[in-house]
Design an enzyme around this catalytic site. Structure first.
Site, short mmCIF file in Angstrom:
data_model
loop_
_atom_site.label_atom_id
_atom_site.label_comp_id
_atom_site.label_asym_id
_atom_site.label_seq_id
_atom_site.Cartn_x
_atom_site.Cartn_y
_atom_site.Cartn_z
NE ARG A 111 -2.74 -4.55 -2.78
CZ ARG A 111 -2.22 -3.89 -1.75
NH1 ARG A 111 -2.36 -2.59 -1.67
NH2 ARG A 111 -1.55 -4.52 -0.81
CB CYS A 148 -0.91 0.04 1.24
SG CYS A 148 -2.00 -1.36 1.35
C1 BEZ Z 1 0.61 -4.65 1.85
O1 BEZ Z 1 1.83 -4.78 1.92
O2 BEZ Z 1 0.09 -3.61 1.50
C2 BEZ Z 1 -0.23 -5.81 2.22
C3 BEZ Z 1 0.21 -7.08 1.89
C4 BEZ Z 1 -0.58 -8.17 2.23
C5 BEZ Z 1 -1.78 -7.98 2.88
C6 BEZ Z 1 -2.23 -6.69 3.17
C7 BEZ Z 1 -1.46 -5.61 2.83
#
Ligand code: BEZ
Length: 241
Positions: free
Chosen positions: A140, A57
């Site tokens: 997402r 994110c």
């Molecule tokens: C992230 O790094 O944004 C992420 C990765 C896996 C699950 C949720 C968020």
């Protein structure tokens, strides 16, 4: 016994292409917004991310922050959302600006609104909670909403997959081009590539097209007609400068 979320998932239809964007009021890092009314006359990309202070994110927010001006030049605003509170959002965006470097980007300031949605009310309205992936984090999602408040495209990515921003921008410009020039855009289209002339509506027109395809339009068969569309003409039409 079903959980409340499972029951709600069944009764809240996910918004689809062609639907009016569900309306809501929300607290954001840039103050209150009334969605989609505050954005009439502009395109909006409403996107969700799983959580603040997570690496994928973070890389996405830095990239969106870098591209915000490019989207604005295409008359498109960005609005983010996650199931976190306002103070978490503020602390995360501050940390990004103060500390994080990614692909040559640093001191990235996120100036577009990030919605707080602790109750998940908005995320559920938009089908951003997909329980097979996570019951507590939004996937997402990317909603493309046009200047009339209509959902024009939706892309979903799983939690582990960072979005492709070239594709998000390409899709926006392609839809604007389709609207402005009454055409469709073929696979992997980029401004300057030939566009598709919509299929003929009758047998007569189809025959006429194949027999008399003029210099403007090229038909390899009755259903496959393309025409040139100058890159400058596209960009002069859809971009502000
Ligand atoms: C992230 O790094 O944004 C992420 C990765 C896996 C699950 C949720 C968020």
């Amino acid at each position: 016994m079903e959980t409340l979320l499972e029951v709600q998932e069944k009764i809240t239809p996910m918004p689809r292409i062609g639907d009016s964007a569900p309306s809501f009021q929300a607290v954001t890092t840039q103050g209150m917004i009334n969605f989609p009314d505050d954005y009439k006359g502009q395109w909006v990309i409403l996107f969700s991310h799983p959580a603040d202070f997570t690496p994928v994110c973070t890389s996405e927010f830095m990239t969106f922050a870098k591209l915000e001006g490019k989207f604005a030049n295409a008359n498109c605003k960005l609005v983010g959302l996650s199931i976190d509170g306002l103070y978490s959002h503020i602390a995360w965006l501050r940390t990004i600006k103060d500390k994080i470097e990614f692909k040559g980007m640093k001191n990235m300031e996120v100036k577009f609104p990030l919605i707080e949605d602790i109750t998940m009310e908005i995320a559920k309205k938009y089908g951003m909670i997909q329980p097979g992936e996570s019951k507590t984090q939004a996937v997402r999602a990317v909603f493309f909403i046009d200047p009339h408040g209509i959902i024009r495209a939706v892309i979903y990515y799983p939690l582990s997959l960072g979005r492709n921003f070239d594709e998000i921008y390409r899709a926006l410009i392609a839809m604007q081009t389709a609207d402005e020039f009454s055409v469709a855009t073929p696979a992997d289209w980029q401004p300057g590539d030939d566009v598709i002339v919509p299929p003929a509506g009758s047998c007569g027109t189809a025959k006429e097209r194949v027999e008399s395809a003029n210099g403007e339009m090229e038909c390899t068969d009755w259903f496959f007609c393309t025409r040139k569309l100058d890159k400058k003409k596209v960009l002069d039409t859809v971009l502000k400068n």
